[in-house]
Design a protein around this motif. Structure first.
Motif, PDB file in Angstrom:
ATOM      1  N   SER A   2       0.825  -1.205   0.000  1.00 21.83           N
ATOM      2  CA  SER A   2       0.000   0.000   0.000  1.00 21.83           C
ATOM      3  C   SER A   2       0.860   1.256   0.000  1.00 21.83           C
ATOM      4  CB  SER A   2      -0.916   0.009   1.227  1.00 21.83           C
ATOM      5  OG  SER A   2      -1.795  -1.089   1.204  1.00 21.83           O
ATOM      6  N   LEU A   3       1.934   1.233   0.794  1.00 20.48           N
ATOM      7  CA  LEU A   3       2.805   2.398   0.898  1.00 20.48           C
ATOM      8  C   LEU A   3       3.504   2.678  -0.432  1.00 20.48           C
ATOM      9  CD1 LEU A   3       3.954   4.521   2.844  1.00 20.48           C
ATOM     10  CD2 LEU A   3       5.813   2.925   3.344  1.00 20.48           C
ATOM     11  N   VAL A   4       4.024   1.634  -1.066  1.00 18.66           N
ATOM     12  CA  VAL A   4       4.685   1.809  -2.365  1.00 18.66           C
ATOM     13  C   VAL A   4       3.679   2.307  -3.406  1.00 18.66           C
ATOM     14  CG1 VAL A   4       5.879   0.613  -4.254  1.00 18.66           C
ATOM     15  CG2 VAL A   4       6.458   0.090  -1.881  1.00 18.66           C
ATOM     16  N   GLY A   5       2.455   1.740  -3.390  1.00 20.50           N
ATOM     17  CA  GLY A   5       1.432   2.176  -4.336  1.00 20.50           C
ATOM     18  C   GLY A   5       1.038   3.625  -4.131  1.00 20.50           C
ATOM     19  N   ASN A   6       0.997   4.083  -2.894  1.00 25.38           N
ATOM     20  CA  ASN A   6       0.627   5.470  -2.616  1.00 25.38           C
ATOM     21  C   ASN A   6       1.756   6.446  -2.919  1.00 25.38           C
ATOM     22  OD1 ASN A   6      -1.915   4.676  -1.723  1.00 25.38           O
ATOM     23  ND2 ASN A   6      -1.860   6.064   0.016  1.00 25.38           N
TER      24      ASN A   6
ATOM     25  N   THR B 284      -2.321  -5.826  -2.773  1.00 27.53           N
ATOM     26  CA  THR B 284      -3.136  -4.728  -2.254  1.00 27.53           C
ATOM     27  C   THR B 284      -3.288  -3.571  -3.242  1.00 27.53           C
ATOM     28  OG1 THR B 284      -2.378  -5.329  -0.039  1.00 27.53           O
ATOM     29  CG2 THR B 284      -3.477  -3.215  -0.281  1.00 27.53           C
ATOM     30  N   PRO B 285      -2.205  -3.074  -3.872  1.00 22.90           N
ATOM     31  CA  PRO B 285      -2.388  -1.966  -4.826  1.00 22.90           C
ATOM     32  C   PRO B 285      -3.309  -2.310  -5.985  1.00 22.90           C
ATOM     33  CG  PRO B 285      -0.078  -2.177  -4.224  1.00 22.90           C
ATOM     34  CD  PRO B 285      -0.771  -3.384  -3.679  1.00 22.90           C
ATOM     35  N   ALA B 286      -3.226  -3.544  -6.499  1.00 19.99           N
ATOM     36  CA  ALA B 286      -4.087  -3.932  -7.625  1.00 19.99           C
ATOM     37  C   ALA B 286      -5.551  -3.925  -7.207  1.00 19.99           C
ATOM     38  CB  ALA B 286      -3.682  -5.319  -8.137  1.00 19.99           C
ATOM     39  N   ILE B 287      -5.843  -4.445  -6.028  1.00 18.78           N
ATOM     40  CA  ILE B 287      -7.224  -4.467  -5.550  1.00 18.78           C
ATOM     41  C   ILE B 287      -7.732  -3.049  -5.299  1.00 18.78           C
ATOM     42  CG2 ILE B 287      -8.704  -5.198  -3.633  1.00 18.78           C
ATOM     43  CD1 ILE B 287      -6.959  -7.678  -3.378  1.00 18.78           C
ATOM     44  N   ALA B 288      -6.885  -2.205  -4.722  1.00 24.54           N
ATOM     45  CA  ALA B 288      -7.296  -0.833  -4.427  1.00 24.54           C
ATOM     46  C   ALA B 288      -7.602  -0.059  -5.707  1.00 24.54           C
ATOM     47  CB  ALA B 288      -6.207  -0.120  -3.627  1.00 24.54           C
ATOM     48  N   LEU B 289      -6.841  -0.307  -6.775  1.00 22.31           N
ATOM     49  CA  LEU B 289      -7.033   0.441  -8.024  1.00 22.31           C
ATOM     50  C   LEU B 289      -8.397   0.146  -8.641  1.00 22.31           C
ATOM     51  CD1 LEU B 289      -5.568   2.470  -9.804  1.00 22.31           C
ATOM     52  CD2 LEU B 289      -4.674   0.562 -11.144  1.00 22.31           C
ATOM     53  N   VAL B 290      -8.888  -1.082  -8.500  1.00 19.74           N
ATOM     54  CA  VAL B 290     -10.225  -1.418  -9.013  1.00 19.74           C
ATOM     55  C   VAL B 290     -11.277  -0.527  -8.359  1.00 19.74           C
ATOM     56  CG1 VAL B 290     -11.980  -3.224  -9.144  1.00 19.74           C
ATOM     57  CG2 VAL B 290      -9.597  -3.801  -9.552  1.00 19.74           C
TER      58      VAL B 290
ATOM     59  N   LEU C  49      -8.496   3.881   0.634  1.00 21.44           N
ATOM     60  CA  LEU C  49      -8.725   2.457   0.377  1.00 21.44           C
ATOM     61  C   LEU C  49      -7.437   1.660   0.325  1.00 21.44           C
ATOM     62  CD1 LEU C  49     -10.620   0.148  -0.203  1.00 21.44           C
ATOM     63  CD2 LEU C  49     -10.603   0.780  -2.623  1.00 21.44           C
ATOM     64  N   SER C  50      -6.419   2.175  -0.370  1.00 14.66           N
ATOM     65  CA  SER C  50      -5.181   1.412  -0.525  1.00 14.66           C
ATOM     66  C   SER C  50      -4.528   1.134   0.824  1.00 14.66           C
ATOM     67  CB  SER C  50      -4.207   2.164  -1.446  1.00 14.66           C
ATOM     68  OG  SER C  50      -3.013   1.437  -1.610  1.00 14.66           O
ATOM     69  N   LEU C  51      -4.361   2.172   1.647  1.00 16.16           N
ATOM     70  CA  LEU C  51      -3.750   1.986   2.965  1.00 16.16           C
ATOM     71  C   LEU C  51      -4.626   1.127   3.862  1.00 16.16           C
ATOM     72  CD1 LEU C  51      -2.416   5.600   3.590  1.00 16.16           C
ATOM     73  CD2 LEU C  51      -1.060   3.577   3.079  1.00 16.16           C
ATOM     74  N   ALA C  52      -5.945   1.314   3.779  1.00 15.23           N
ATOM     75  CA  ALA C  52      -6.856   0.533   4.617  1.00 15.23           C
ATOM     76  C   ALA C  52      -6.795  -0.949   4.257  1.00 15.23           C
ATOM     77  CB  ALA C  52      -8.289   1.055   4.478  1.00 15.23           C
ATOM     78  N   LEU C  53      -6.741  -1.267   2.971  1.00 14.59           N
ATOM     79  CA  LEU C  53      -6.631  -2.672   2.566  1.00 14.59           C
ATOM     80  C   LEU C  53      -5.314  -3.275   3.034  1.00 14.59           C
ATOM     81  CD1 LEU C  53      -8.128  -2.758  -1.046  1.00 14.59           C
ATOM     82  CD2 LEU C  53      -9.055  -3.805   1.009  1.00 14.59           C
ATOM     83  N   GLY C  54      -4.250  -2.462   3.037  1.00 13.50           N
ATOM     84  CA  GLY C  54      -2.982  -2.947   3.567  1.00 13.50           C
ATOM     85  C   GLY C  54      -3.109  -3.362   5.023  1.00 13.50           C
ATOM     86  N   VAL C  55      -3.803  -2.554   5.819  1.00 14.73           N
ATOM     87  CA  VAL C  55      -4.027  -2.891   7.226  1.00 14.73           C
ATOM     88  C   VAL C  55      -4.931  -4.118   7.355  1.00 14.73           C
ATOM     89  CG1 VAL C  55      -5.005  -2.054   9.399  1.00 14.73           C
ATOM     90  CG2 VAL C  55      -3.693  -0.496   7.949  1.00 14.73           C
ATOM     91  N   VAL C  56      -5.979  -4.177   6.522  1.00 14.25           N
ATOM     92  CA  VAL C  56      -6.921  -5.300   6.574  1.00 14.25           C
ATOM     93  C   VAL C  56      -6.215  -6.627   6.305  1.00 14.25           C
ATOM     94  CG1 VAL C  56      -8.848  -6.372   5.345  1.00 14.25           C
ATOM     95  CG2 VAL C  56      -9.004  -3.981   6.047  1.00 14.25           C
TER      96      VAL C  56
END
Length: 465
Positions: free
Chosen positions: A77-81, A129-135, A389-396
């Motif tokens: 998530s961090l790299v994606g953000n 995580t980044p792929a899921i967040a992008l959707v 969403l991206s950071l939250a999914l990383g935590v999830v």
């Protein structure tokens, strides 16, 4: 341009177009990460024969891949953000492919722990995580359906890869099969290259609250040369805009992590801990339980195949159903229902001692498993918004790591102590029902609070003395 106004140059979420390419790429990411992780157990017999190891020793390879993937999800998530989803997925593709490539040359089980377990798991974490967040950023009206299709890659990939890997092992040995899998996983780089970054921009400066919701924002799709940053944080009302985006990449903003203090997200996080503790046990112990009940090996394996296929059906159909106008406002309730149904299936599983009785269990558990998996990112997005969403999914997914690592051995310990699978299935069912109960309580408290607020607002003002 009127002074003090900030005009938006973006468009609303496309809900189609290039978004379907993103869905296809996310589908392939789930194939190359989650499906490959599930199929690693196919190599266990070969590893035992080659290294003279016990089953428990080889099983740590699967546990490490699964645990590292979830444990390092916040890193993805961090790299994606900070850079973009494209960079995260392509970097993850390189690492995971190199991990499988090095695994094909391993001379010890400990080296496999490092290459397959740690290196490949870290690569999967950067991609997932980044792929899921992008959707979630490309879809709004048909978000649940898009996630249902994207997440079905896990079930479809397992269904296809399992026999293919067995054939490759027979033709080229386990080393050759890992080498070919390395080339397959390298296609994550292609998926990453197709993930066009998007930015979230504020629509106007006339927001009345300190938090910009998804409805108050627009998505702007930029060409690849302009879109260096994947998911840019919003400029909140009253906050000075940062003139240097490059500096923003390497600094942490309080607003980015503000969702961690939201009561709704905290309740969701606790429920995920119980969910992860119970959801994996039936996948691990269904076949051994069926064999202990006197069911043949062929029928026991068929139960797992049925569970996997119905899992795919649950991904897509439940996603489509919860996108309908009548159910969209109740997606959290649908998620709670699917988790609770899984828990009830596990509670009654010890009473099912024949193939005819276990077949409905496999169908129901598989369907509701696919249903809740497709709704995890949707429910998370509904709670925290697309901005987080991206950071939250990383935590999830980070919260899934330790339960994934510990729950199968604990289930096995219960089998050793009780010489029965009853305790294991009851543990799974209790954890799943606890997860559903926590969210139900959260929904009830939120509704009561809302009613009290409405009643308080309707009270007449006190008369002036």
């Amino acid at each position: 341009m009127v002074a003090g106004k900030q005009q938006s140059v973006g468009v609303s979420p496309p809900d189609g177009g290039w978004g379907w390419v993103i869905v296809g790429c996310c589908f392939m990411v789930t194939v190359c990460t989650r499906a490959v992780t599930r199929c690693i157990s196919i190599f266990f017999v070969e590893f035992q024969g080659h290294f003279g190891a016990e089953y428990s020793a080889t099983a740590w390879i699967h546990s490490l891949v699964d645990c590292i993937t979830m444990l390092c999800a916040p890193v993805g998530s961090l790299v994606g953000n900070r850079w973009s989803c494209r960079v995260a997925v392509m970097l993850g593709g390189v690492l995971s492919s190199c991990g499988l490539l090095l695994s094909s040359f391993s001379t010890s089980l400990e080296l496999l722990y490092l290459t397959t377990g740690v290196l490949t798991g870290l690569g999967f974490a950067l991609c997932y995580t980044p792929a899921i967040a992008l959707v979630g950023c490309y879809f709004q009206q048909r978000k649940a359906l898009a996630y249902g299709i994207a997440m079905s890659g896990s079930g479809i990939g397992t269904f296809v890869l399992a026999p293919v890997l067995q054939l490759l092992i027979e033709l080229y040995s386990w080393r050759g099969a890992l080498l070919i899998m390395s080339a397959v996983v390298a296609n994550l780089c292609v998926c990453g290259a197709l993930m066009r970054p998007i930015t979230v921009q504020e629509q106007t400066e006339e927001a009345t609250c300190g938090e910009v919701s998804l409805q108050d924002a627009e998505l702007s799709i930029k060409p690849p040369k302009e879109a260096e940053v994947g998911l840019l944080p919003l400029t909140l009302p009253g906050e000075k805009p940062n003139p240097s985006p490059k500096k923003r990449r390497f600094s942490f903003s309080r607003t980015e992590y503000s969702f961690l203090l939201q009561p709704d997200f905290l309740g969701l996080a606790v429920s995920f801990l119980f969910l992860a503790s119970g959801c994996s046990l039936p996948f691990v112990y269904l076949v051994p339980y069926a064999l202990s009940a006197g069911i043949s090996h062929q029928h026991a394996a068929f139960l797992m195949s049925i569970l996997g296929v119905i899992d795919i059906v649950g991904n897509i159909t439940f996603g489509w159903l919860t996108d309908q106008r009548c159910l969209k406002p109740h997606r959290l309730s649908c998620y709670i229902l699917s988790v609770a149904m899984e828990g009830l299936c596990c509670i009654f599983a010890p009473l099912l001692r024949s193939f005819r009785l276990l077949l409905p269990f496999a169908i129901l558990y598989g369907y509701f498993d696919g249903a809740y998996v497709a709704l995890i990112p949707v429910v998370t997005s509904d709670v925290v918004g697309a901005k987080h969403l991206s950071l939250a999914l990383g935590v999830v997914y980070f919260l899934h790591a330790i339960p994934y690592l510990l729950s199968p051995p604990i289930g096995g310990l219960l089998v050793d102590i009780t010489e029965s699978y009853t305790g294991t299935f009851l543990l799974s069912g209790t954890a799943l029902l606890a997860s559903a109960f926590i969210l139900s309580a959260l929904v009830g408290i939120r509704r009561c609070r809302r009613l009290l607020t409405v009643e308080h607002a309707q009270l007449p003002p006190p008369a002036d003395r």
